[in-house]
Design a protein around this motif. Structure first.
Motif, short mmCIF file in Angstrom:
data_model
loop_
_atom_site.label_atom_id
_atom_site.label_comp_id
_atom_site.label_asym_id
_atom_site.label_seq_id
_atom_site.Cartn_x
_atom_site.Cartn_y
_atom_site.Cartn_z
N LEU A 319 0.89 -1.29 0.03
CA LEU A 319 -0.14 -0.07 0.18
C LEU A 319 0.91 1.21 0.16
O LEU A 319 1.94 1.14 0.70
N VAL A 320 0.52 2.35 -0.72
CA VAL A 320 1.35 3.35 -0.94
C VAL A 320 0.56 4.77 -0.78
O VAL A 320 -0.86 4.68 -1.18
N ALA A 321 0.66 5.69 -0.07
CA ALA A 321 0.09 6.84 0.11
C ALA A 321 0.95 7.98 -0.32
O ALA A 321 2.21 8.03 0.04
N ASN A 322 0.26 9.06 -1.15
CA ASN A 322 1.11 10.24 -1.33
C ASN A 322 0.66 11.30 -0.49
O ASN A 322 -0.57 11.51 0.04
N PHE A 323 1.26 12.53 -0.42
CA PHE A 323 0.69 13.68 0.40
C PHE A 323 1.46 14.88 -0.09
O PHE A 323 2.63 14.89 -0.24
N GLY A 324 0.90 15.89 -0.11
CA GLY A 324 1.48 17.27 -0.15
C GLY A 324 0.93 18.35 0.48
O GLY A 324 -0.18 18.27 1.13
N LEU A 325 1.82 19.40 0.86
CA LEU A 325 1.29 20.44 1.70
C LEU A 325 1.21 21.43 0.67
O LEU A 325 2.02 21.85 0.00
N PRO A 326 0.23 22.24 0.72
CA PRO A 326 -0.16 23.46 0.04
C PRO A 326 0.51 24.74 0.54
O PRO A 326 0.85 24.71 1.67
N PRO A 327 0.56 25.86 -0.33
CA PRO A 327 1.30 27.03 0.40
C PRO A 327 0.30 27.83 1.36
O PRO A 327 -0.83 27.48 1.14
N ARG A 328 0.79 28.61 2.16
CA ARG A 328 0.13 29.50 2.87
C ARG A 328 0.01 31.00 2.49
O ARG A 328 0.99 31.28 1.18
N ARG A 364 -3.62 29.89 -6.68
CA ARG A 364 -3.25 28.63 -6.44
C ARG A 364 -4.35 27.28 -6.94
O ARG A 364 -5.40 27.40 -6.89
N LYS A 365 -3.36 26.14 -7.20
CA LYS A 365 -4.24 25.03 -7.81
C LYS A 365 -3.95 23.92 -6.79
O LYS A 365 -3.01 24.06 -5.87
N SER A 366 -4.54 22.93 -6.99
CA SER A 366 -4.84 21.77 -5.92
C SER A 366 -3.35 21.15 -6.11
O SER A 366 -2.89 20.36 -5.03
N GLY A 367 -2.86 21.30 -7.22
CA GLY A 367 -1.45 20.54 -7.28
C GLY A 367 -0.17 21.44 -7.22
O GLY A 367 0.82 21.06 -7.30
N ASP A 368 -0.39 22.67 -6.57
CA ASP A 368 0.64 23.70 -5.99
C ASP A 368 0.89 23.18 -4.38
O ASP A 368 0.19 23.38 -3.82
N PHE A 369 2.28 22.32 -4.25
CA PHE A 369 2.66 22.12 -3.25
C PHE A 369 4.15 22.68 -2.90
O PHE A 369 4.85 23.00 -3.59
N ILE A 370 4.29 22.80 -1.47
CA ILE A 370 5.67 23.34 -1.14
C ILE A 370 6.54 22.10 -0.46
O ILE A 370 7.54 22.19 -0.45
N ALA A 371 5.90 20.85 -0.16
CA ALA A 371 6.56 19.61 0.02
C ALA A 371 5.40 18.53 -0.18
O ALA A 371 4.42 18.48 -0.26
#
Length: 411
Positions: A319-328, A364-371
């Motif tokens: 099982l694999v999970a991906n995760f991203g933090l969005p900008p503030r 910003r878009k849903s795919g804009d992440f800082i990490a």
């Protein structure tokens, strides 16, 4: 020769490595100032990559100067452009009728419904009056979105007609859709159809909020379903029924999204004829054994791929999970100095001093992440616990100088 429509968001991908047989003979159209990387014989640039006319004219110039045999497009904005070029120059691959069905959310749902797929009530919206009429006929929240949008850009949820003025100008600009709001868990299925049939399908469940989590500055991601989960087979079957309902193409890599309601009904959100956006490719690479963009690029360009190896790797993957933090809404003052324990493929996508405030934050878009990062585990409980811990650790490692409005909201 292969013509690559190179969106700036895909700058830096190793096309010369992925398409090694064609390295040194690749062609590209991209935005001015973008470095396409090694392996390109000729590059045409445009001032604005969202200018369809400019991009297509630049591509035509290359097609007229060189013996182009394939057109490769990885970005949503390029799907219909590539299809039109294939039609014009009699090249293999997806053609305009199919490409439009995977982009135009109204046409998509018309065809899906005709094919027996459950879709939300929907209608084209070219004016605020269209939305008001729809809301009168369908009480409750509605969703307004661009017919050809991606990354949740321009999506608005209207609870009552009083919310309409905030998006009225956007709707008047044209090419919008309105649909009923569907409550339920949110899933995506990433699937490859090649060689005359389905190759692999990966159903995943979005974290709470899904791709709209960035509206509340919350991180988001998804995790692959266990094969024993009854929804695994149902979502796979529904994806292939949906693909069969839309105009065919010689090969397809699709990113489909579905709601599963409290009544256990599967309802289509939408489907895209491309690989899912960041950080989904990294998750799929852990499942498939290679970057899905690499896999799709070779198939789209008519180069050999070991599909049996892809199937075998997917069958044995954990099982694999991906995760991203969005900008503030502000400027970054601190970034992580290392990867949190338990993560893999941890990537910091921002730097100290970078400003995400104001208009940039608003757009910003849903795919804009800082990490972004991945976690893997043998079971779902272990996977989700690790995901929650790594999210907290990463959030704490960033520092922000928020704009005044954002500081007041947090208080």
């Amino acid at each position: 020769m292969i013509l690559v429509l190179l969106s700036p968001r895909n700058a830096g991908l190793p096309f010369a490595e992925w398409l090694g047989e064609e390295a040194g003979r690749l062609l590209a159209v991209t935005a001015r100032g973008v470095d396409p990387g090694p392996g390109f014989q000729a590059v045409e640039t445009v001032a604005d990559y969202f200018d369809d006319t400019a991009v297509r004219e630049a591509a035509r110039r290359l097609c007229e100067r060189y013996a182009v045999t394939r057109v490769l497009a990885l970005a949503e904005v390029d799907v219909e452009r590539a299809a039109a070029l294939r039609e014009e120059f009699a090249l293999p691959g997806q053609r305009p009728e199919s490409a439009r069905a995977y982009r135009d959310k109204v046409r998509m749902k018309e065809l899906a419904a005709a094919g027996g797929i459950r879709v939300p009530a929907f209608a084209p919206a070219d004016s605020p009056a269209d939305v008001l009429a729809f809301m009168a006929a369908h009480p409750g929240p509605v969703v307004v979105k661009p017919r050809g949008g991606s990354g949740s850009t321009g999506v608005a949820v209207l609870d009552t007609p009083d919310d309409l003025p905030a998006v009225a100008d956007r709707i008047r600009a044209g090419d919008h859709e309105v649909e009923e709001f569907v409550a339920g868990r949110f899933f995506h299925v990433d699937a490859l159809h090649a060689g005359g049939g389905p190759v692999v399908s990966v159903p995943s469940l979005y974290t709470d909020g899904g791709c709209l989590s960035h509206w509340t500055d919350s991180g988001n991601g998804s995790w692959t379903l266990e094969r024993e989960d009854p929804l695994h087979r149902r979502l796979v079957d529904e994806t292939w029924r949906l693909v069969a309902a839309l105009p065919a193409a010689p090969a397809l890599f699709v990113h489909a999204e579905f709601f599963v309601t409290d009544a256990d009904e599967i309802v289509l959100c939408e489907i895209a004829g491309r690989v899912g956006g960041t950080p989904i490719p990294a998750m799929l690479e852990a499942v498939l054994g290679l970057d899905p963009r690499h896999l799709w690029a070779r198939i789209e360009c008519g180069l050999p791929v070991d599909l049996d190896a892809v199937r075998a790797h997917a069958h044995a993957a954990p099982l694999v999970a991906n995760f991203g933090l969005p900008p503030r809404n502000g400027r970054i003052t601190r970034v992580p100095t290392g990867a949190p324990d338990g993560t893999r493929d941890f990537a910091v996508l921002a730097e100290v001093g970078e400003d995400w405030g104001g208009a940039r934050y608003a757009g910003r878009k849903s795919g804009d992440f800082i990490a972004t990062w991945l976690v893997t585990a043998a079971g779902e409980g272990e996977l989700l616990a690790l995901l929650a811990k790594t999210e907290a650790d990463t959030e704490a490692a960033f520092g922000w100088d928020l704009v005044a409005a954002a500081v007041e909201e947090e208080r």
